[in-house]
Design a protein around this motif. Structure first.
Motif, PDB file in Angstrom:
ATOM      1  N   ARG A  81      20.338 -39.568 -21.868  1.00  0.00           N
ATOM      2  CA  ARG A  81      20.407 -40.011 -20.479  1.00  0.00           C
ATOM      3  C   ARG A  81      19.037 -40.037 -19.839  1.00  0.00           C
ATOM      4  O   ARG A  81      18.697 -40.987 -19.110  1.00  0.00           O
ATOM      5  CB  ARG A  81      21.356 -39.112 -19.687  1.00  0.00           C
ATOM      6  N   GLY A  85      17.188 -43.339 -18.239  1.00  0.00           N
ATOM      7  CA  GLY A  85      16.680 -43.440 -16.878  1.00  0.00           C
ATOM      8  C   GLY A  85      15.198 -43.733 -16.839  1.00  0.00           C
ATOM      9  O   GLY A  85      14.728 -44.549 -16.034  1.00  0.00           O
ATOM     10  N   ALA A 138      22.458 -43.558 -15.784  1.00  0.00           N
ATOM     11  CA  ALA A 138      21.364 -43.406 -14.818  1.00  0.00           C
ATOM     12  C   ALA A 138      20.865 -44.754 -14.301  1.00  0.00           C
ATOM     13  O   ALA A 138      20.659 -44.903 -13.082  1.00  0.00           O
ATOM     14  CB  ALA A 138      20.223 -42.602 -15.450  1.00  0.00           C
ATOM     15  N   ASP A 141      23.435 -46.000 -11.674  1.00  0.00           N
ATOM     16  CA  ASP A 141      23.367 -45.279 -10.401  1.00  0.00           C
ATOM     17  C   ASP A 141      22.072 -45.582  -9.667  1.00  0.00           C
ATOM     18  O   ASP A 141      22.040 -45.604  -8.430  1.00  0.00           O
ATOM     19  CB  ASP A 141      23.504 -43.777 -10.644  1.00  0.00           C
ATOM     20  N   ALA A 349      25.515 -37.927  -6.954  1.00  0.00           N
ATOM     21  CA  ALA A 349      24.592 -39.041  -7.168  1.00  0.00           C
ATOM     22  C   ALA A 349      23.933 -39.472  -5.870  1.00  0.00           C
ATOM     23  O   ALA A 349      22.730 -39.792  -5.835  1.00  0.00           O
ATOM     24  CB  ALA A 349      25.339 -40.216  -7.814  1.00  0.00           C
ATOM     25  N   GLY A 362      15.942 -43.945 -11.545  1.00  0.00           N
ATOM     26  CA  GLY A 362      16.594 -43.802 -12.848  1.00  0.00           C
ATOM     27  C   GLY A 362      16.376 -42.428 -13.442  1.00  0.00           C
ATOM     28  O   GLY A 362      17.311 -41.761 -13.896  1.00  0.00           O
ATOM     29  N   GLN A 365      18.219 -39.587 -11.315  1.00  0.00           N
ATOM     30  CA  GLN A 365      19.643 -39.518 -11.625  1.00  0.00           C
ATOM     31  C   GLN A 365      19.878 -38.940 -13.013  1.00  0.00           C
ATOM     32  O   GLN A 365      20.830 -38.180 -13.248  1.00  0.00           O
ATOM     33  CB  GLN A 365      20.275 -40.916 -11.532  1.00  0.00           C
ATOM     34  N   ALA A 366      18.997 -39.291 -13.952  1.00  0.00           N
ATOM     35  CA  ALA A 366      19.163 -38.803 -15.326  1.00  0.00           C
ATOM     36  C   ALA A 366      18.936 -37.302 -15.429  1.00  0.00           C
ATOM     37  O   ALA A 366      19.644 -36.615 -16.172  1.00  0.00           O
ATOM     38  CB  ALA A 366      18.196 -39.543 -16.255  1.00  0.00           C
TER      39      ALA A 366
END
Length: 422
Positions: A81, A85, A138, A141, A349, A362, A365-366
């Motif tokens: 992830r 991201g 990621a 989002d 998120a 990215g 979020q990751a």
């Protein structure tokens, strides 16, 4: 403001800023991504709905074996992830490209389950499928965060999660219908799931814009190619650091959906063909509450709502352990379970989006998602081992106590953080 990839002449997608026009609270990009998630979740939840019963009852795996399998399902994606991201943030925000690779990989894995009849093979297929999910989550989002005005992010994530959950609601229904209508039910479920996943990839390619400029106030100049060190350095930001720590801490005491449904099925002696319907209760409540709770999070503290959601989950654990049985008890547990997701999934998120700059959406979020997913991987494995040693009820009781302690600790950690302005 960064508007487009320097190597492309295509304009970036920006919010409508014409005089007299207010930017949409939920942009079209969010709705397009919601449609992709809806279709993809129909595919994924078809498999998720039958997988626990398939491997435990059909293949004869022990709860410990299923705990390992479920841990892979949650943990492997977490390992990629952060890479997903970071790659999406580099080179002019390649969020759509990286997300497309992730969706495509997951679509390829669904038909491979037709050939998987042993734990190692199933584990390998699920690892590849979760790798795809890890790559796409990621960037997806991040696109939602970039396309939405900061004061509306809770609502936007709520709408996306509601559409995503509509797929989660339809997936078990489709799986139930396929199981009832075919002789080789499991194989048919896997085949139909693969076809639906391909449709989701096509919607992403055709309807999600490639370039998205940040909504809201003008952003400071950003490096064209942020480095991995820049991404990891985000953890030095106090708000993001506290969110990541608390998401991981609470994830360590969050029993996976599959284990909760297995425990409910055994406690209530539900027939096997009704098992795929259990996720429907969770999904229906999630769908109903995702948008209103997302809007509520834009007006109050997103962190407090996130913590309150875990308090609701704790109540659900208490009901499973209580002497109350029957259909009303099952319904109550599923209502609490769905409320937990509506109050935590998109809310986390949205809170993360406000804690990092646009050029690192990215990676930000990751980081939070990776911490939470790795913690849930550990919880799945530990819960499966505890079930083997003590039984399902005792394992859940220990987990409930640990969740209560974790929630108290997280409340003190997050109370010291400044709330991200709505």
């Amino acid at each position: 403001m960064y508007l487009a990839d320097s190597r492309s002449t295509k304009p970036a997608v920006a919010p409508d800023t014409r005089p007299g026009r207010r930017p949409a609270a939920v942009p079209g990009t969010v709705l397009a991504l919601g449609a992709v998630s809806l279709i993809t979740d129909v595919s994924s939840e078809m498999v998720t709905a039958v997988l626990p019963l398939y491997v435990v009852a059909g293949l004869g795996l022990s709860p410990l074996g299923f705990g390992l399998l479920d841990g892979i399902n949650n943990g492997v994606g977490a390992l990629v992830r952060l890479a997903g991201g970071h790659l999406a943030d580099r080179g002019g925000r390649r969020h759509k490209i990286v997300a497309g690779v992730g969706y495509g990989l997951s679509a390829l894995c669904k038909p491979l389950l037709l050939l998987a009849h042993t734990l190692p093979v199933i584990s390998a297929v699920l690892a590849a499928d979760r790798t795809g999910k890890g790559l796409r989550t990621a960037p997806r989002d991040a696109m939602i965060s970039l396309a939405t005005e900061p004061e509306h992010r809770g609502r936007a994530f709520g709408v996306h999660r509601a559409m995503d959950t509509t797929g989660a609601l339809l997936g078990p229904l489709v799986a139930f219908a396929v199981l009832r209508a075919t002789v080789d039910g499991y194989d048919a479920v896997f085949a139909v799931s693969g076809c639906v996943a391909v449709l989701g990839v096509l919607v992403l390619v055709l309807f999600v814009p490639r370039h998205i400029s940040p909504a809201g106030p003008a952003q400071p100049p950003e490096p064209e190619r942020p480095t991995l060190r820049d991404a990891l350095g985000l953890l030095r930001r106090p708000q993001l650091h506290r969110l990541t720590v608390c998401a991981a801490l609470l994830g360590l005491t969050t029993v996976s959906d599959s284990f909760l449904y297995l425990l409910l099925q055994r406690e209530e002696a539900l027939p096997a063909h009704l098992f795929p319907l259990l996720p429907l209760g969770t999904a229906a409540v999630f769908l109903t509450l995702a948008v209103p709770l997302g809007a509520l999070a834009d007006r109050i503290s997103r962190r407090r709502l996130f913590l309150a959601g875990h308090g609701v989950l704790l109540l659900g654990y208490g009901l499973v352990l209580s002497p109350w049985h029957g259909v009303p008890a099952v319904v109550a547990v599923l209502v609490l379970h769905g409320t937990f997701y509506a109050a935590t999934d998109g809310i986390l998120a949205a809170a993360t989006a406000g804690a990092v700059p646009a050029q690192h959406q990215g990676a930000g979020q990751a980081l939070v998602g990776t911490g939470q997913a790795l913690a849930r991987f550990a919880c799945s494995f530990a819960f499966g081992a505890a079930w083997n040693l003590w039984g399902g009820r005792d394992a859940l009781a220990v987990t409930a106590v640990a969740l209560a302690v974790s929630a108290v600790v997280a409340s003190f950690v997050l109370r010291t953080a400044d709330e991200v302005p709505a």
